[in-house]
Design an enzyme around this catalytic site. Structure first.
Site, PDB file in Angstrom:
ATOM      1  N   ASP A  16       0.842  -1.211   0.000  1.00  0.00           N
ATOM      2  CA  ASP A  16       0.000   0.000   0.000  1.00  0.00           C
ATOM      3  C   ASP A  16       0.875   1.258   0.000  1.00  0.00           C
ATOM      4  O   ASP A  16       0.551   2.256  -0.638  1.00  0.00           O
ATOM      5  CB  ASP A  16      -0.873   0.044   1.247  1.00  0.00           C
ATOM      6  CG  ASP A  16      -1.776  -1.150   1.398  1.00  0.00           C
ATOM      7  OD1 ASP A  16      -1.279  -2.213   1.798  1.00  0.00           O
ATOM      8  OD2 ASP A  16      -2.976  -1.020   1.089  1.00  0.00           O
ATOM      9  N   HIS A 238       1.621  -6.153  -4.848  1.00  0.00           N
ATOM     10  CA  HIS A 238       0.218  -6.086  -5.272  1.00  0.00           C
ATOM     11  C   HIS A 238      -0.298  -4.663  -5.570  1.00  0.00           C
ATOM     12  O   HIS A 238      -0.716  -4.362  -6.666  1.00  0.00           O
ATOM     13  CB  HIS A 238      -0.689  -6.686  -4.178  1.00  0.00           C
ATOM     14  CG  HIS A 238      -0.308  -8.050  -3.724  1.00  0.00           C
ATOM     15  ND1 HIS A 238      -0.522  -9.189  -4.457  1.00  0.00           N
ATOM     16  CD2 HIS A 238       0.279  -8.452  -2.558  1.00  0.00           C
ATOM     17  CE1 HIS A 238      -0.103 -10.247  -3.772  1.00  0.00           C
ATOM     18  NE2 HIS A 238       0.390  -9.843  -2.627  1.00  0.00           N
ATOM     19  N   ASP A 239      -0.278  -3.808  -4.548  1.00  0.00           N
ATOM     20  CA  ASP A 239      -1.129  -2.613  -4.573  1.00  0.00           C
ATOM     21  C   ASP A 239      -0.783  -1.524  -5.579  1.00  0.00           C
ATOM     22  O   ASP A 239      -1.702  -0.902  -6.145  1.00  0.00           O
ATOM     23  CB  ASP A 239      -1.185  -2.017  -3.157  1.00  0.00           C
ATOM     24  CG  ASP A 239      -1.928  -2.935  -2.209  1.00  0.00           C
ATOM     25  OD1 ASP A 239      -1.715  -2.837  -0.986  1.00  0.00           O
ATOM     26  OD2 ASP A 239      -2.723  -3.770  -2.686  1.00  0.00           O
TER      27      ASP A 239
END
Ligand code: RIB
Ligand code: CA
Length: 309
Positions: A16, A238-239
């Site tokens: 994130d 991922h983010d």
């Protein structure tokens, strides 16, 4: 350049933090705010992590604190990957943080009603967004799109069937996917292709600025924890794919399809049932990413890190 209005809803979280970094750099994004959700860690820790990353990178976006718990199920966190702080590996200077008075879901409502179109990017559980939709359906026509990291065309990463962000709050994901809002799903089938290898770390470390230092130190811990948990050498980042695909729309390849969340409370609870071949003949409600230009992703991230000179 016409900028897109973006609210980033996140649960920092190592990956994130890289989504925040890219959102702060993106030349075509007007970052209206960062809303925070419990997920990788408790809300107190994810809020502090979001504020620390934004302050460290001088990203002047309002930060609104979201929900402590999911809508229905009990809360799960991911300390084994992100550590006790939720962002283990990098020590931030001491800042005096100021958060928005209103809760995240109200901030989302206020910003959506203020602007004609807002793109909501979600890199954590979808609780805040689902609450905003249910509390004030008037925002729906103002939402350009919800771009979320979550789910998978294949297997999960927190159960055989489910991906973490979705399993944290399956009912919230169901609300996001069933209110006629344009959605874009970036699942594990995509993000497991962008791996933080030693070559990637070396490439970013060579940039030799404060952002590259943060990246390197965070990724060392992220990789070590992913190795302990999954036995892998390089962690999937991922983010930031959610922001990178807005920076360069050619990054991903998509297929529109019907996606349903398994709410059965059985072994597949929280699974994103992606009807690739339209077996159920249901209307497509999601644009699902099915491929990524990996080299292009790392080029975008490198430009993002270099921006923070
Ligand atoms: O499954 C990966 C997702 O769960 C990422 O967003 C990670 O930060 C965690 O929130
Ligand atoms: Ca996340």
């Amino acid at each position: 350049m016409n900028k897109i209005n973006v609210i980033l809803d996140c649960d920092p979280g190592h990956d994130d933090a890289m989504a925040i970094l890219l959102a702060g750099y993106a030349p075509n994004i007007n970052l209206l705010g960062i809303t925070v959700i419990a997920g990788n860690q408790t809300i107190r820790k994810t809020a502090l992590n979001a504020a620390n990353v934004a302050s460290f990178l001088n990203i002047n976006a309002p930060i609104a604190i979201g929900e402590k718990n999911p809508l229905v199920r009990d809360r799960i966190i991911c300390e084994e990957i992100h550590g006790e702080s939720g962002l283990d590996g990098f020590i931030f200077p001491k800042y005096e943080h100021h958060y928005e008075k209103e809760k995240a879901y109200q901030f989302i409502i206020n910003e959506c009603l203020k602007h004609d179109k807002v793109t909501i990017v979600a890199t954590g559980p979808l609780t805040n967004i689902a609450l905003a939709i249910k509390a004030e359906p008037e925002i729906i026509p103002h939402i350009e799109e919800i771009v979320f990291m979550g789910g998978s065309l294949t297997n999960g990463n927190i159960s055989p069937a489910a991906e973490f962000n979705i399993l944290c709050d399956p009912e919230a994901a169901h609300i996001v996917l069933t209110n006629g809002i344009k959605t874009r799903m970036i699942g594990l089938n995509i993000t497991r292709q962008v791996l933080v290898t030693p070559q990637v770390i070396e490439r970013m470390e060579k940039i030799n600025n404060k952002a590259s230092d943060m990246f390197t130190k965070l990724m060392e811990v992220f990789n070590a924890n992913q190795n302990k948990t999954f036995g892998i050498e390089a962690a999937p980042l991922h983010d930031p794919v959610t922001i990178a695909c807005l920076i360069d729309e050619s990054l991903l390849t998509y297929q529109d399809m019907n996606v349903e969340i398994d709410l059965s409370h059985g072994p597949s609870y929280g699974r994103t049932n992606c009807d690739v071949f339209s077996y159920l003949k249901k209307e497509a409600n999601c644009r699902v990413a099915i491929d990524i230009d990996v080299n292009k992703f790392w080029d975008i991230l490198e430009k993002g890190i270099k921006y923070y000179g």
